[in-house]
Scaffold this motif. Structure first.
Motif, PDB file in Angstrom:
ATOM      1  N   PHE A   1       0.822  -1.205   0.000  1.00 24.15           N
ATOM      2  CA  PHE A   1       0.000   0.000   0.000  1.00 24.15           C
ATOM      3  C   PHE A   1       0.863   1.265   0.000  1.00 24.15           C
ATOM      4  N   LYS A   2       1.945   1.245   0.771  1.00 19.23           N
ATOM      5  CA  LYS A   2       2.824   2.414   0.889  1.00 19.23           C
ATOM      6  C   LYS A   2       3.857   2.506  -0.227  1.00 19.23           C
ATOM      7  N   GLY A   3       3.917   1.486  -1.111  1.00 21.49           N
ATOM      8  CA  GLY A   3       4.889   1.505  -2.202  1.00 21.49           C
ATOM      9  C   GLY A   3       6.307   1.249  -1.731  1.00 21.49           C
ATOM     10  N   ILE A   4       6.451   0.332  -0.785  1.00 19.56           N
ATOM     11  CA  ILE A   4       7.770  -0.009  -0.245  1.00 19.56           C
ATOM     12  C   ILE A   4       8.138  -1.402  -0.727  1.00 19.56           C
ATOM     13  N   MET A   5       9.328  -1.534  -1.299  1.00 19.70           N
ATOM     14  CA  MET A   5       9.809  -2.835  -1.753  1.00 19.70           C
ATOM     15  C   MET A   5      10.925  -3.309  -0.826  1.00 19.70           C
ATOM     16  N   SER A   6      10.764  -4.500  -0.307  1.00 22.90           N
ATOM     17  CA  SER A   6      11.804  -5.087   0.538  1.00 22.90           C
ATOM     18  C   SER A   6      12.828  -5.788  -0.339  1.00 22.90           C
ATOM     19  N   SER A   7      14.073  -5.673   0.059  1.00 22.47           N
ATOM     20  CA  SER A   7      15.148  -6.354  -0.653  1.00 22.47           C
ATOM     21  C   SER A   7      16.149  -6.859   0.374  1.00 22.47           C
ATOM     22  N   GLU A   8      16.933  -7.838  -0.065  1.00 19.73           N
ATOM     23  CA  GLU A   8      17.953  -8.397   0.814  1.00 19.73           C
ATOM     24  C   GLU A   8      19.258  -8.483   0.033  1.00 19.73           C
ATOM     25  N   LEU A   9      20.295  -7.910   0.593  1.00 19.99           N
ATOM     26  CA  LEU A   9      21.608  -7.920  -0.027  1.00 19.99           C
ATOM     27  C   LEU A   9      22.534  -8.781   0.823  1.00 19.99           C
ATOM     28  N   THR A  10      23.119  -9.791   0.190  1.00 16.15           N
ATOM     29  CA  THR A  10      24.074 -10.655   0.883  1.00 16.15           C
ATOM     30  C   THR A  10      25.425 -10.474   0.213  1.00 16.15           C
ATOM     31  N   THR A  11      26.433 -10.174   1.020  1.00 15.17           N
ATOM     32  CA  THR A  11      27.788  -9.989   0.513  1.00 15.17           C
ATOM     33  C   THR A  11      28.748 -10.861   1.306  1.00 15.17           C
ATOM     34  N   ALA A  12      29.933 -11.081   0.727  1.00 18.94           N
ATOM     35  CA  ALA A  12      30.950 -11.862   1.425  1.00 18.94           C
ATOM     36  C   ALA A  12      31.498 -11.075   2.617  1.00 18.94           C
ATOM     37  N   THR A  13      31.614  -9.794   2.431  1.00 21.97           N
ATOM     38  CA  THR A  13      32.020  -8.879   3.509  1.00 21.97           C
ATOM     39  C   THR A  13      31.085  -7.685   3.437  1.00 21.97           C
ATOM     40  N   GLY A  14      31.135  -6.813   4.386  1.00 26.69           N
ATOM     41  CA  GLY A  14      30.287  -5.620   4.355  1.00 26.69           C
ATOM     42  C   GLY A  14      30.581  -4.764   3.137  1.00 26.69           C
ATOM     43  N   ILE A  15      29.662  -3.852   2.810  1.00 28.83           N
ATOM     44  CA  ILE A  15      29.876  -2.956   1.675  1.00 28.83           C
ATOM     45  C   ILE A  15      29.930  -1.511   2.157  1.00 28.83           C
ATOM     46  N   SER A  16      30.460  -0.669   1.326  1.00 33.47           N
ATOM     47  CA  SER A  16      30.576   0.748   1.669  1.00 33.47           C
ATOM     48  C   SER A  16      29.219   1.420   1.577  1.00 33.47           C
ATOM     49  N   ASN A  17      29.094   2.557   2.234  1.00 36.56           N
ATOM     50  CA  ASN A  17      27.858   3.334   2.165  1.00 36.56           C
ATOM     51  C   ASN A  17      27.554   3.772   0.735  1.00 36.56           C
ATOM     52  N   GLU A  18      28.602   4.110  -0.016  1.00 35.50           N
ATOM     53  CA  GLU A  18      28.411   4.546  -1.402  1.00 35.50           C
ATOM     54  C   GLU A  18      27.819   3.411  -2.237  1.00 35.50           C
ATOM     55  N   SER A  19      28.344   2.200  -2.073  1.00 33.58           N
ATOM     56  CA  SER A  19      27.817   1.049  -2.825  1.00 33.58           C
ATOM     57  C   SER A  19      26.384   0.752  -2.425  1.00 33.58           C
ATOM     58  N   ARG A  20      26.103   0.808  -1.146  1.00 32.82           N
ATOM     59  CA  ARG A  20      24.753   0.562  -0.638  1.00 32.82           C
ATOM     60  C   ARG A  20      23.781   1.573  -1.249  1.00 32.82           C
ATOM     61  N   GLU A  21      24.146   2.845  -1.203  1.00 31.80           N
ATOM     62  CA  GLU A  21      23.282   3.896  -1.743  1.00 31.80           C
ATOM     63  C   GLU A  21      23.078   3.733  -3.247  1.00 31.80           C
ATOM     64  N   GLU A  22      24.113   3.302  -3.964  1.00 33.97           N
ATOM     65  CA  GLU A  22      24.001   3.088  -5.408  1.00 33.97           C
ATOM     66  C   GLU A  22      23.042   1.941  -5.711  1.00 33.97           C
ATOM     67  N   ILE A  23      23.120   0.857  -4.949  1.00 36.11           N
ATOM     68  CA  ILE A  23      22.203  -0.269  -5.143  1.00 36.11           C
ATOM     69  C   ILE A  23      20.770   0.166  -4.852  1.00 36.11           C
ATOM     70  N   ILE A  24      20.574   0.895  -3.775  1.00 36.42           N
ATOM     71  CA  ILE A  24      19.236   1.385  -3.432  1.00 36.42           C
ATOM     72  C   ILE A  24      18.710   2.308  -4.520  1.00 36.42           C
ATOM     73  N   ARG A  25      19.574   3.192  -5.031  1.00 36.61           N
ATOM     74  CA  ARG A  25      19.167   4.123  -6.098  1.00 36.61           C
ATOM     75  C   ARG A  25      18.743   3.352  -7.350  1.00 36.61           C
ATOM     76  N   MET A  26      19.504   2.322  -7.732  1.00 37.75           N
ATOM     77  CA  MET A  26      19.177   1.538  -8.925  1.00 37.75           C
ATOM     78  C   MET A  26      17.876   0.753  -8.726  1.00 37.75           C
ATOM     79  N   LEU A  27      17.689   0.184  -7.548  1.00 35.96           N
ATOM     80  CA  LEU A  27      16.449  -0.537  -7.264  1.00 35.96           C
ATOM     81  C   LEU A  27      15.248   0.405  -7.300  1.00 35.96           C
ATOM     82  N   LYS A  28      15.428   1.592  -6.745  1.00 40.24           N
ATOM     83  CA  LYS A  28      14.354   2.586  -6.727  1.00 40.24           C
ATOM     84  C   LYS A  28      14.004   3.008  -8.152  1.00 40.24           C
ATOM     85  N   GLU A  29      15.032   3.204  -8.962  1.00 41.20           N
ATOM     86  CA  GLU A  29      14.833   3.582 -10.355  1.00 41.20           C
ATOM     87  C   GLU A  29      14.138   2.450 -11.121  1.00 41.20           C
ATOM     88  N   PHE A  30      14.529   1.227 -10.865  1.00 43.35           N
ATOM     89  CA  PHE A  30      13.959   0.049 -11.533  1.00 43.35           C
ATOM     90  C   PHE A  30      12.495  -0.164 -11.153  1.00 43.35           C
TER      91      PHE A  30
END
Length: 179
Positions: A104-133
């Protein structure tokens, strides 16, 4: 899916009622609490599924657990669930409400699994691409799994995007074995 078949009408009815009363956000928080509490307590799940324990006794336990923690709408709703004999489905109904609310609120859940943690920049880029998609707001949970070796696995909606080194090695192994 029997659980979705049972849970969805109850969740939708609760969302409709919460929207009418302008309490959908509070009920969302309540249902998250109910779902997490049920899923994290084997004793509570066993009690809810027990045919021996009467609905009145179950209601007393539920009221004691969630007293002053959830809204009156949610308390009354849980009471109805127990009266209708759907107590064993309470965690699924709560989870379905959470899903209906996010839809209803237009929120999409996603799960990111990495071998090690990721940087804030990478996280924000993935979120931006998912939002755009998707055109939706993105809620992303993160996990680490060293077995991936490198790369990542991204799950959202019914999709899975896997760039992990483990998967690439398995595909290469499979390809070599078939030749």
């Amino acid at each position: 899916m029997k659980s979705a078949h049972i849970a969805r009408p109850y969740a939708k009815a609760l969302l409709d009622f919460a929207l009418e009363n302008k309490q959908e956000d509070q009920v969302f928080a309540d249902m998250q609490l109910v779902e997490n509490t049920c899923r994290n307590s084997r004793e509570l799940l066993a009690m809810l599924k027990s045919p021996i324990i009467r609905a009145k006794q179950k209601l007393n336990v539920i009221n004691a657990l969630f007293q002053d923690k959830i809204t009156d709408i949610s308390t009354r709703f849980l009471s109805i669930i127990l009266q209708k004999g759907r107590d064993a489905w309470m965690p699924e109904i709560a989870a379905q409400y959470v899903a209906e609310y996010k839809k209803f609120k237009g929120i999409m859940s996603s799960e990111l699994t990495t071998a090690t943690g990721i940087s804030n920049e990478s996280r924000e880029e993935i979120i931006r691409m998912l939002k755009e998609f998707s055109g939706k707001e993105i809620e992303m949970s993160e996990k680490t799994d060293p077995a991936l070796i490198g790369g990542f696995v991204l799950r959202f909606e019914d999709k899975r995007y896997d760039t992990s080194v483990r998967t690439q090695l398995n595909e290469l192994k499979s390809e070599l074995l078939t030749k």
